[in-house]
Scaffold this active site. Structure first.
Site, PDB file in Angstrom:
ATOM      1  N   CYS A  63      -0.537   5.902  10.104  1.00 36.71           N
ATOM      2  CA  CYS A  63       0.703   5.255  10.550  1.00 36.71           C
ATOM      3  C   CYS A  63       0.409   3.948  11.253  1.00 36.71           C
ATOM      4  O   CYS A  63      -0.396   3.911  12.184  1.00 36.71           O
ATOM      5  CB  CYS A  63       1.440   6.130  11.555  1.00 36.71           C
TER       6      CYS A  63
ATOM      7  N   CYS B  17       2.098  -2.114  15.665  1.00 36.97           N
ATOM      8  CA  CYS B  17       2.012  -1.784  14.238  1.00 36.97           C
ATOM      9  C   CYS B  17       1.420  -2.955  13.464  1.00 36.97           C
ATOM     10  O   CYS B  17       1.889  -4.093  13.584  1.00 36.97           O
ATOM     11  CB  CYS B  17       3.406  -1.453  13.707  1.00 36.97           C
TER      12      CYS B  17
ATOM     13  N   CYS C   4       7.146  -4.831  15.675  1.00 35.00           N
ATOM     14  CA  CYS C   4       6.700  -3.892  16.720  1.00 35.00           C
ATOM     15  C   CYS C   4       5.232  -4.214  17.038  1.00 35.00           C
ATOM     16  O   CYS C   4       4.394  -4.264  16.134  1.00 35.00           O
ATOM     17  CB  CYS C   4       6.846  -2.446  16.244  1.00 35.00           C
TER      18      CYS C   4
ATOM     19  N   CYS D 225       3.303   8.576   1.054  1.00 41.03           N
ATOM     20  CA  CYS D 225       3.900   7.675   2.040  1.00 41.03           C
ATOM     21  C   CYS D 225       4.053   6.326   1.333  1.00 41.03           C
ATOM     22  O   CYS D 225       3.056   5.727   0.930  1.00 41.03           O
ATOM     23  CB  CYS D 225       2.957   7.580   3.237  1.00 41.03           C
TER      24      CYS D 225
ATOM     25  N   CYS E  63       6.784  -6.600   7.092  1.00 37.07           N
ATOM     26  CA  CYS E  63       7.906  -6.044   7.848  1.00 37.07           C
ATOM     27  C   CYS E  63       8.378  -7.082   8.837  1.00 37.07           C
ATOM     28  O   CYS E  63       7.565  -7.807   9.416  1.00 37.07           O
ATOM     29  CB  CYS E  63       7.466  -4.780   8.592  1.00 37.07           C
TER      30      CYS E  63
ATOM     31  N   GLU F 210       0.828  -1.202   0.000  1.00 30.67           N
ATOM     32  CA  GLU F 210       0.000   0.000   0.000  1.00 30.67           C
ATOM     33  C   GLU F 210       0.863   1.253   0.000  1.00 30.67           C
ATOM     34  O   GLU F 210       1.981   1.246   0.498  1.00 30.67           O
ATOM     35  CB  GLU F 210      -0.909   0.009   1.249  1.00 30.67           C
TER      36      GLU F 210
END
Ligand code: SAH
Length: 371
Positions: A364, A140, A137, A126, A133, A107
């Site tokens: 975010c 997230c 974390c 962005c 990933c 995305e």
């Protein structure tokens, strides 16, 4: 040179088809001469793609139909296919879901901010640097699915070119505009995909008609704090803005919020960011998601302020955006205000990021790219 540990390597899959944006100018000329064509054809094609933001070879009318078909097939394969896009803020925030050649989904989010007194209009994209990933974390959404693979240079650059094209063609309300900023804050850890990231940065800032010509200071690379990679980036001759996702001023908490902290701790990450700032003369940003009752205590604000006061850093507080499977939520506004006050009291510049795109899971930490 420090090489990154293997733990950050993505699984190997079929490579994306070669694209113009993967190559530097010499590489593009070589690719064209390998096809038995004169080198200037590479420059012509680059001007179409980077200069006019054209990806449809039919519109390249200074090339004969046979030639444009050949060049497009060899050097402009479609890298990103839009599956859908979602809009909010009256169309000025737009999240695109892209399918890559192997079916992988990523995305990117385009945001247009109108001009206000003293600030010109800003159009920011962005972008994702990896599919998924590996940094894990817990707050997230991208981290929850693990790492699928690194994006190629072309796949990174093409997200920016698509955003620049949409802006230039007036597809974002407000009329035709110019993409001004790029933030590597989409899916993935950009510094874990180091060589493709750096090659992409070079394409984005190349001021020639064969590059996008964006200003370095308007490009931000955000990292969890991979120290050897920050150190290496400081020596690339680039001066893009660095953002460090700190989220806690103490190792005990940061070890849980940003697990890579067990490898490079707060002191080491800040020292590396300081060296980057000294080398580039650029202030860096500290990103800090405000998580209710987790990292928002007044004493943590004081500790963060004391750590940052002597440094060339600026704090960006991000009210936590909700993610599936996590009970955490954003700090209450009074708590946030007190946190800001304590930082300011110590002379640390601080801004609170607006949480654009929440309604479309485009803010975010919310990018998860489910089809
Ligand atoms: N991997 C890089 C870049 C991607 S994330 C990095 O971590 O810096 C961009 C920013 O959004 C990071 O600061 C990240 O910590 C933050 N973020 C992640 N999840 C979030 C959430 N749920 N709410 C608010 N910010 C979040």
């Amino acid at each position: 040179m420090t090489s990154l540990p293997l733990v950050f390597d993505a699984p190997k899959r079929g490579l994306p088809p070669r694209h113009l944006a993967d190559l530097d100018e010499a590489g593009r000329r070589a690719a064209v001469t390998d096809l038995g064509l004169p080198a200037f054809r590479a420059d012509q094609l680059s001007r179409h793609y980077f200069g006019r933001l054209e990806n449809d070879s039919a519109a390249m009318t200074d090339l004969s139909p046979a030639l444009r078909d050949q060049l497009a097939a060899e050097l402009l394969p479609p890298l990103l296919t839009e599956v859908r896009h979602l809009e909010t803020d009256a169309g000025t925030t737009r999240k695109s879901l892209w399918r890559l050649h192997d079916g992988t989904l990523v995305e990117s989010v385009l945001m247009r901010y109108p001009a206000r007194t003293g600030h010109p209009e800003r159009i920011t994209v962005c972008v994702s640097s990896q599919a998924g990933c590996g940094m894990a974390c817990p707050f997230c959404a991208t981290g929850q699915g693990g790492l699928k693979r690194n994006l190629s240079t072309g796949e990174i650059v093409d997200q920016v070119v698509a955003a620049a094209r949409d802006s230039a063609r007036g597809e974002i309300p407000g009329g035709p505009g110019r993409l001004s900023n790029v933030v590597f804050m989409g899916m993935g850890e950009p510094l874990a995909n180091y060589s493709r990231l750096v090659a992409a940065l070079r394409r984005l800032i190349d001021p020639s008609p064969a590059g996008l010509g964006l200003s370095q200071r308007s490009i931000t690379v955000s990292t969890v704090g991979l120290v050897p990679a920050i150190d290496k980036l400081a020596n690339e001759g680039l001066n893009v803005t660095l953002a460090v996702s700190l989220h806690a001023p103490d190792d005990e908490l940061r070890n849980t919020l940003v697990p890579v902290n067990t490898r490079w701790n707060v002191a080491e990450v800040l020292a590396s960011a300081d060296a980057y700032a000294a080398r580039t003369g650029r202030r860096y940003s500290i990103e800090y998601a405000m998580i209710r009752d987790i990292n928002d205590q007044p004493w943590r604000a004081d500790l963060l302020g004391d750590l940052l006061a002597p440094r060339l850093a600026h704090v960006n507080l991000i009210p936590l955006n909700p993610t599936p499977g996590s009970d955490w939520d954003a700090s209450p506004k009074p708590v946030e205000r007190e946190f800001v006050r304590r930082l300011e009291q110590r002379g640390v510049p601080v801004t609170v990021r607006d949480t654009r795109g929440r309604e479309i899971d485009g803010a975010c930490g919310q990018l998860a790219a489910s089809g």
